[in-house]
Design a protein around this motif. Structure first.
Motif, PDB file in Angstrom:
ATOM      1  N   VAL A 207       0.824  -1.209   0.000  1.00 20.87           N
ATOM      2  CA  VAL A 207       0.000   0.000   0.000  1.00 20.87           C
ATOM      3  C   VAL A 207       0.856   1.256   0.000  1.00 20.87           C
ATOM      4  O   VAL A 207       0.567   2.230  -0.709  1.00 20.87           O
ATOM      5  N   THR A 208       1.948   1.254   0.790  1.00 23.67           N
ATOM      6  CA  THR A 208       2.707   2.494   1.008  1.00 23.67           C
ATOM      7  C   THR A 208       4.089   2.503   0.375  1.00 23.67           C
ATOM      8  O   THR A 208       4.706   3.567   0.299  1.00 23.67           O
ATOM      9  N   ARG A 209       4.594   1.306  -0.023  1.00 26.75           N
ATOM     10  CA  ARG A 209       5.979   1.189  -0.508  1.00 26.75           C
ATOM     11  C   ARG A 209       6.973   1.609   0.564  1.00 26.75           C
ATOM     12  O   ARG A 209       8.082   2.053   0.271  1.00 26.75           O
ATOM     13  N   ARG A 210       6.576   1.454   1.819  1.00 27.53           N
ATOM     14  CA  ARG A 210       7.436   1.847   2.940  1.00 27.53           C
ATOM     15  C   ARG A 210       7.443   0.744   3.989  1.00 27.53           C
ATOM     16  O   ARG A 210       6.529  -0.069   4.063  1.00 27.53           O
ATOM     17  N   GLU A 211       8.498   0.731   4.810  1.00 21.86           N
ATOM     18  CA  GLU A 211       8.558  -0.142   5.976  1.00 21.86           C
ATOM     19  C   GLU A 211       7.984   0.610   7.165  1.00 21.86           C
ATOM     20  O   GLU A 211       8.509   1.667   7.558  1.00 21.86           O
ATOM     21  N   LEU A 212       6.893   0.106   7.729  1.00 20.24           N
ATOM     22  CA  LEU A 212       6.240   0.770   8.844  1.00 20.24           C
ATOM     23  C   LEU A 212       6.378  -0.067  10.111  1.00 20.24           C
ATOM     24  O   LEU A 212       6.552  -1.287  10.056  1.00 20.24           O
ATOM     25  N   ASP A 213       6.261   0.579  11.254  1.00 17.74           N
ATOM     26  CA  ASP A 213       6.412  -0.095  12.542  1.00 17.74           C
ATOM     27  C   ASP A 213       5.254   0.311  13.458  1.00 17.74           C
ATOM     28  O   ASP A 213       5.439   1.058  14.424  1.00 17.74           O
ATOM     29  N   PRO A 214       4.049  -0.197  13.171  1.00 21.04           N
ATOM     30  CA  PRO A 214       2.884   0.195  13.977  1.00 21.04           C
ATOM     31  C   PRO A 214       2.854  -0.537  15.320  1.00 21.04           C
ATOM     32  O   PRO A 214       3.605  -1.495  15.535  1.00 21.04           O
ATOM     33  N   PRO A 215       1.989  -0.117  16.241  1.00 19.73           N
ATOM     34  CA  PRO A 215       1.774  -0.897  17.479  1.00 19.73           C
ATOM     35  C   PRO A 215       1.231  -2.285  17.112  1.00 19.73           C
ATOM     36  O   PRO A 215       0.398  -2.413  16.208  1.00 19.73           O
ATOM     37  N   ILE A 216       1.695  -3.323  17.822  1.00 21.77           N
ATOM     38  CA  ILE A 216       1.354  -4.707  17.465  1.00 21.77           C
ATOM     39  C   ILE A 216       0.815  -5.455  18.677  1.00 21.77           C
ATOM     40  O   ILE A 216       1.402  -5.406  19.771  1.00 21.77           O
ATOM     41  N   HIS A 217      -0.301  -6.155  18.474  1.00 21.74           N
ATOM     42  CA  HIS A 217      -0.795  -7.138  19.438  1.00 21.74           C
ATOM     43  C   HIS A 217      -0.410  -8.528  18.916  1.00 21.74           C
ATOM     44  O   HIS A 217      -0.656  -8.841  17.747  1.00 21.74           O
ATOM     45  N   TYR A 218       0.172  -9.370  19.759  1.00 17.84           N
ATOM     46  CA  TYR A 218       0.476 -10.747  19.388  1.00 17.84           C
ATOM     47  C   TYR A 218      -0.581 -11.659  20.007  1.00 17.84           C
ATOM     48  O   TYR A 218      -0.688 -11.762  21.230  1.00 17.84           O
TER      49      TYR A 218
END
Length: 293
Positions: A207-218
């Motif tokens: 979608v963005t062509r970028r590496e993103l680091d959002p908040p993550i729930h495992y």
């Protein structure tokens, strides 16, 4: 090689300890230790990593695979000699990715004829890593995304599992009111099965062509994972084929309509002329053909 030593070696790795292997084989822990020591001396390598649980070393992995193959062929030969009623039960160790296990894979096992007398030992791992258990000799077959065959194995394409990105309506309104943009995806919480799960990051890159680091729930279980999405903890990718009821009922809303992430799946198994492996392969391929794109 001494077949009892190989059987004991496989039991130690399968059961996780020398004591547990002794119980499984109905021998003393001392006998297990002596067999492993004798096998290691014959090979000239340390074969068992003495940790909890015990693991095969790199030198031990080919022998672990050999032990499993010999055990399978021996049981099939004895079954042929004694007839179906006298055949021993065969343990079939398989590794499958979580979404396949939760959706289409179990009917494949149920389709196998009962006269094969199979005991299933199903492992779960991410499709990008499941072939590692095949490589180590822990399992005889794997559903994997890796199309290059593991040494000593055959590979056949099963199809592809298509995923769509979804969220609960309230979550969608709260985090994506301005559209599914790079800025929104960077801050909106997402849900992953485990730290090997890269599907959500793959979608964000498309979608963005970028590496993103959002908040993550495992959330390490498929049912709880789906419930986390419905309850609005975060957005995630789910198999398109099985998202229909939730989309129709309004429990899911698609983030980018028409955008799919397709994961090709392959069936890899030991290169053996085996009745069990042939039947298992036929059942898996037939079931996958009806469930995957």
């Amino acid at each position: 090689m001494d077949s009892a030593q190989l059987e004991t070696f496989a039991a130690v790795v399968r059961e996780g300890s020398f004591d547990a292997a002794a119980r499984a084989l109905n021998v003393t822990p001392s006998a297990v230790s002596q067999r492993i020591k004798a096998l290691e001396e014959a090979v000239g390598q340390v074969l068992v990593r003495r940790v909890k649980p015990c693991q095969a070393t790199e030198a031990g992995e080919p022998l672990l695979r050999l032990a499993g193959q010999l055990a399978l062929l021996e049981r099939e030969a004895l079954g042929a000699a004694h007839g179906a009623q006298g055949a021993a039960w065969t343990r079939a160790a398989i590794v499958v990715n979580a979404d396949s296990l939760a959706t289409w894979f179990m009917p494949a096992l149920a389709a196998l004829p009962p006269e094969l007398r199979l005991m299933f030992d199903v492992h779960q791992d991410d499709q990008d890593y499941s072939a590692d258990l095949l490589r180590s000799g822990t399992v005889m077959a794997a559903v994997t995304s890796q199309h290059v065959p593991v040494q000593g194995c055959r590979v056949q394409r099963l199809g592809a599992m298509d995923y769509i990105a979804v969220a609960a309506p309230a979550f969608h309104d709260a985090w994506f009111a301005g559209g599914v943009t790079g800025e929104a995806l960077a801050v909106a919480p997402t849900v992953l099965l485990n730290r090997k799960d890269q599907l959500q990051h793959r979608f964000m890159r498309t979608v963005t062509r970028r590496e993103l680091d959002p908040p993550i729930h495992y959330i390490p279980a498929v049912a709880a994972f789906d419930e986390a999405i419905r309850l609005g903890l975060g957005w995630a990718l789910v198999p398109e084929r099985f998202a229909g009821p939730d989309l129709a009922a309004g429990r899911y809303r698609e983030l980018v309509p028409g955008r799919r992430v397709s994961v090709p799946l392959y069936w890899q198994h030991w290169r053996l002329e085996s009745v069990v492996l042939t039947a298992l392969t036929d059942a898996v391929r037939t079931t996958a053909a009806a469930a995957l794109s």
